[in-house]
Enzyme design. Structure first.
Site, PDB file in Angstrom:
ATOM      1  N   CYS A 143      49.434 -12.020   0.572  1.00  8.80           N
ATOM      2  CA  CYS A 143      48.456 -11.901   1.677  1.00  8.80           C
ATOM      3  C   CYS A 143      47.384 -10.846   1.419  1.00  8.80           C
ATOM      4  O   CYS A 143      46.373 -10.821   2.114  1.00  8.80           O
ATOM      5  CB  CYS A 143      49.180 -11.597   2.973  1.00  8.80           C
ATOM      6  SG  CYS A 143      50.402 -12.843   3.373  1.00  8.80           S
ATOM      7  N   HIS A 171      44.611  -8.689   8.305  1.00  8.12           N
ATOM      8  CA  HIS A 171      45.378  -9.867   7.903  1.00  8.12           C
ATOM      9  C   HIS A 171      46.045 -10.445   9.144  1.00  8.12           C
ATOM     10  O   HIS A 171      46.622  -9.718   9.966  1.00  8.12           O
ATOM     11  CB  HIS A 171      46.421  -9.461   6.859  1.00  8.12           C
ATOM     12  CG  HIS A 171      47.383 -10.558   6.540  1.00  8.12           C
ATOM     13  ND1 HIS A 171      46.973 -11.823   6.211  1.00  8.12           N
ATOM     14  CD2 HIS A 171      48.746 -10.580   6.521  1.00  8.12           C
ATOM     15  CE1 HIS A 171      48.041 -12.586   6.001  1.00  8.12           C
ATOM     16  NE2 HIS A 171      49.120 -11.850   6.185  1.00  8.12           N
ATOM     17  N   ASN A 231      49.426 -17.715   9.859  1.00 12.41           N
ATOM     18  CA  ASN A 231      49.233 -16.869   8.675  1.00 12.41           C
ATOM     19  C   ASN A 231      48.866 -17.767   7.483  1.00 12.41           C
ATOM     20  O   ASN A 231      49.702 -18.527   7.009  1.00 12.41           O
ATOM     21  CB  ASN A 231      50.537 -16.102   8.415  1.00 12.41           C
ATOM     22  CG  ASN A 231      50.461 -15.188   7.206  1.00 12.41           C
ATOM     23  OD1 ASN A 231      49.500 -15.232   6.443  1.00 12.41           O
ATOM     24  ND2 ASN A 231      51.488 -14.370   7.029  1.00 12.41           N
TER      25      ASN A 231
HETATM   26  N1  ACO Z   1      62.303 -19.744  17.402  1.00 15.52           N
HETATM   27  C1  ACO Z   1      63.284 -19.235  18.156  1.00 15.52           C
HETATM   28  N2  ACO Z   1      64.071 -18.225  17.750  1.00 15.52           N
HETATM   29  C2  ACO Z   1      63.844 -17.709  16.523  1.00 15.52           C
HETATM   30  C3  ACO Z   1      62.821 -18.186  15.694  1.00 15.52           C
HETATM   31  C4  ACO Z   1      62.049 -19.257  16.160  1.00 15.52           C
HETATM   32  N3  ACO Z   1      61.040 -19.786  15.443  1.00 15.52           N
HETATM   33  N4  ACO Z   1      62.824 -17.475  14.545  1.00 15.52           N
HETATM   34  C5  ACO Z   1      63.801 -16.573  14.659  1.00 15.52           C
HETATM   35  N5  ACO Z   1      64.423 -16.706  15.850  1.00 15.52           N
HETATM   36  C6  ACO Z   1      65.542 -15.939  16.390  1.00 15.52           C
HETATM   37  C7  ACO Z   1      66.368 -15.316  15.304  1.00 15.52           C
HETATM   38  O1  ACO Z   1      67.345 -16.213  14.840  1.00 15.52           O
HETATM   39  C8  ACO Z   1      66.978 -14.136  16.049  1.00 15.52           C
HETATM   40  O2  ACO Z   1      68.061 -14.591  16.794  1.00 15.52           O
HETATM   41  P1  ACO Z   1      69.405 -13.698  16.939  1.00 15.52           P
HETATM   42  O3  ACO Z   1      68.957 -12.423  17.594  1.00 15.52           O
HETATM   43  O4  ACO Z   1      70.282 -14.551  17.761  1.00 15.52           O
HETATM   44  O5  ACO Z   1      69.876 -13.475  15.530  1.00 15.52           O
HETATM   45  C9  ACO Z   1      65.882 -13.732  17.029  1.00 15.52           C
HETATM   46  O6  ACO Z   1      65.018 -14.856  17.141  1.00 15.52           O
HETATM   47  C10 ACO Z   1      65.089 -12.510  16.584  1.00 15.52           C
HETATM   48  O7  ACO Z   1      64.710 -12.683  15.219  1.00 15.52           O
HETATM   49  P2  ACO Z   1      63.880 -11.583  14.460  1.00 15.52           P
HETATM   50  O8  ACO Z   1      63.639 -12.021  13.060  1.00 15.52           O
HETATM   51  O9  ACO Z   1      64.486 -10.244  14.662  1.00 15.52           O
HETATM   52  O10 ACO Z   1      62.505 -11.637  15.306  1.00 15.52           O
HETATM   53  P3  ACO Z   1      61.265 -10.693  15.229  1.00 15.52           P
HETATM   54  O11 ACO Z   1      60.959 -10.191  16.557  1.00 15.52           O
HETATM   55  O12 ACO Z   1      61.380  -9.686  14.104  1.00 15.52           O
HETATM   56  O13 ACO Z   1      60.102 -11.721  14.842  1.00 15.52           O
HETATM   57  C11 ACO Z   1      58.832 -12.398  12.894  1.00 15.52           C
HETATM   58  C12 ACO Z   1      60.187 -12.457  13.634  1.00 15.52           C
HETATM   59  C13 ACO Z   1      57.818 -13.090  13.773  1.00 15.52           C
HETATM   60  C14 ACO Z   1      58.995 -13.141  11.581  1.00 15.52           C
HETATM   61  C15 ACO Z   1      58.406 -10.933  12.649  1.00 15.52           C
HETATM   62  O14 ACO Z   1      59.469 -10.205  12.119  1.00 15.52           O
HETATM   63  C16 ACO Z   1      57.213 -10.801  11.735  1.00 15.52           C
HETATM   64  O15 ACO Z   1      56.108 -11.166  12.058  1.00 15.52           O
HETATM   65  N6  ACO Z   1      57.407 -10.183  10.539  1.00 15.52           N
HETATM   66  C17 ACO Z   1      56.308  -9.912   9.615  1.00 15.52           C
HETATM   67  C18 ACO Z   1      55.734 -11.130   8.947  1.00 15.52           C
HETATM   68  C19 ACO Z   1      54.611 -10.670   8.009  1.00 15.52           C
HETATM   69  O16 ACO Z   1      53.859  -9.790   8.321  1.00 15.52           O
HETATM   70  N7  ACO Z   1      54.525 -11.210   6.820  1.00 15.52           N
HETATM   71  C20 ACO Z   1      53.551 -10.571   5.928  1.00 15.52           C
HETATM   72  C21 ACO Z   1      52.800 -11.321   5.134  1.00 15.52           C
HETATM   73  S1  ACO Z   1      53.387 -12.939   4.713  1.00 15.52           S
HETATM   74  C22 ACO Z   1      53.012 -13.147   3.027  1.00 15.52           C
HETATM   75  O17 ACO Z   1      52.735 -12.220   2.306  1.00 15.52           O
HETATM   76  C23 ACO Z   1      53.121 -14.559   2.476  1.00 15.52           C
END
Ligand code: ACO
Length: 338
Positions: free
Chosen positions: A121, A265, A295
């Site tokens: 990214c 980003h 993204n």
């Molecule tokens: N729908 C419903 N529930 C979901 C989903 C979904 N799509 N995805 C995950 N969950 C659930 C999980 O299973 C988890 O359930 P549990 O508590 O029963 O285990 C719960 O939701 C919380 O999951 P987390 O992963 O802790 O959720 P979080 O609030 O951290 O959000 C996210 C996840 C959106 C991926 C976030 O962590 C994020 O944006 N991270 C950064 C991504 C990023 O910046 N990437 C950088 C660049 S990408 C690149 O370089 C290609």
């Protein structure tokens, strides 16, 4: 992060922007029909409402070429004038030749030197800095810098943790040498970059290349799709993007108070909100379009820059802060005087 002590006179200016997003829209509702998720979860956790999906016969170079044509038209330059094409992508058409070579062929830029940059990214800002070095050292005068991705080809559509986040698209800029003493718009004032390979395993596509070729035995585990430790990635993204923004502003001799628009980003609205809050920037000075596109990795910043430009949100003289974070981990920030 190592900090460059000083930077030479920056003589590169962005003289045109362009973007291309595939026609097909996939909404959160659409995704909730094939994995256990909901529009409510995706919207509140990420800010994403929909994303674009490229057609089966559209490769990354097709998206990149259309964005490039639009950027060249905006800049008023012909394909023959382009001397360098850098495509930032993690979804190249093929392992080789480079996607930049396919773009060269498609747009007819026969005088260009072409190669790809891989920094996930952060790729567009890495590529911008590479092009800037070519230009500032007098090696080339006019370059196309493109961020283009067909991430739908790397998504595991059965993994709700990742499939809701990504989309396809491309953005491009034409940059050209600006003479010292002129007040050319779009001048890149500073860039900082950083990497931490110790954290490479937190965000990766582990299979399909030399480390883990796809075999009949492993194909079912989908190693050739995106694997991400979301929470850890989130924490590092906020810290590194904030740090890089502050350093890029400091090198440019500016502070956050001088920033007219930050174009971060587009991974997650909560990451963007946390950075804006720590920089003390109100929402109206933060550009976001991730609700429409999700993204798109290396494409998010040039697409957003083009949309901000076309929407009239960039006025001559404005300080624009670009900042990215991605797999590697990698991060980068640039300050541009519009
Ligand atoms: N729908 C419903 N529930 C979901 C989903 C979904 N799509 N995805 C995950 N969950 C659930 C999980 O299973 C988890 O359930 P549990 O508590 O029963 O285990 C719960 O939701 C919380 O999951 P987390 O992963 O802790 O959720 P979080 O609030 O951290 O959000 C996210 C996840 C959106 C991926 C976030 O962590 C994020 O944006 N991270 C950064 C991504 C990023 O910046 N990437 C950088 C660049 S990408 C690149 O370089 C290609």
């Amino acid at each position: 992060m190592s900090k460059p002590s000083s930077q030479p006179f920056c003589a590169s200016s962005i003289i045109g922007t362009g973007s291309y997003m595939p026609e097909k829209v996939m909404t959160n509702e659409d995704i909730s029909k094939f994995v256990d998720t909901s529009d409510e979860w995706i919207t509140t956790r990420t800010g994403i409402k929909e994303r674009r999906i490229a057609a089966a016969d559209e490769a990354t170079s097709d998206l990149a070429s259309e964005a490039a044509r639009r950027a060249m038209a905006a800049a008023g330059v012909t394909a023959e004038e382009i001397q360098l094409i850098i495509v930032a992508t993690v979804t190249p058409d093929m392992f080789f030749p480079s996607t930049a070579c396919f773009v060269q062929k498609k747009i007819g830029a026969s005088n260009a030197v072409c190669f790809d940059v891989s920094a996930a990214c952060s790729g567009f800002l890495y590529a911008l800095q590479v092009a800037r070095h070519f230009i500032n050292t007098g090696n080339r005068t006019t370059a196309l810098v493109i961020g283009a991705e067909k991430l739908s080809s790397l998504v595991n559509w059965k993994d709700r943790n990742t499939c809701v986040l990504f989309g396809d698209g491309a953005g491009a800029v034409v940059i050209r040498r600006a003479e010292e003493g002129t007040d050319a718009s779009g001048r890149v004032l500073s860039t900082v970059m950083g990497s931490d390979g110790n954290l490479a395993d937190l965000l990766k596509v582990p299979g399909g290349a030399s480390f883990c070729p796809i075999t009949p035995e492993n194909v079912a585990t989908r190693p050739n799709t995106i694997h991400m430790e979301g929470r850890e990635t989130f924490k590092h993204a906020v810290t590194r993007m904030l740090e890089a923004s502050q350093q890029a502003l400091e090198i440019a001799g500016l502070t956050a108070a001088d920033v007219a628009l930050v174009i971060p980003h587009q991974a997650n609205a909560r990451i963007i909100g946390a950075i804006a809050e720590r920089l003390g920037l109100p929402p109206e000075r933060v550009f976001m379009n991730l609700d429409k596109y999700g993204n798109t990795s290396a494409a998010t910043i040039p697409v957003a820059l083009d949309e901000a430009n076309k929407a009239g949100r960039l006025n001559k003289g404005d300080v624009v802060l670009l900042v990215a974070f991605g797999g590697g981990f990698t991060w980068a920030s640039s300050v541009v005087r519009w």
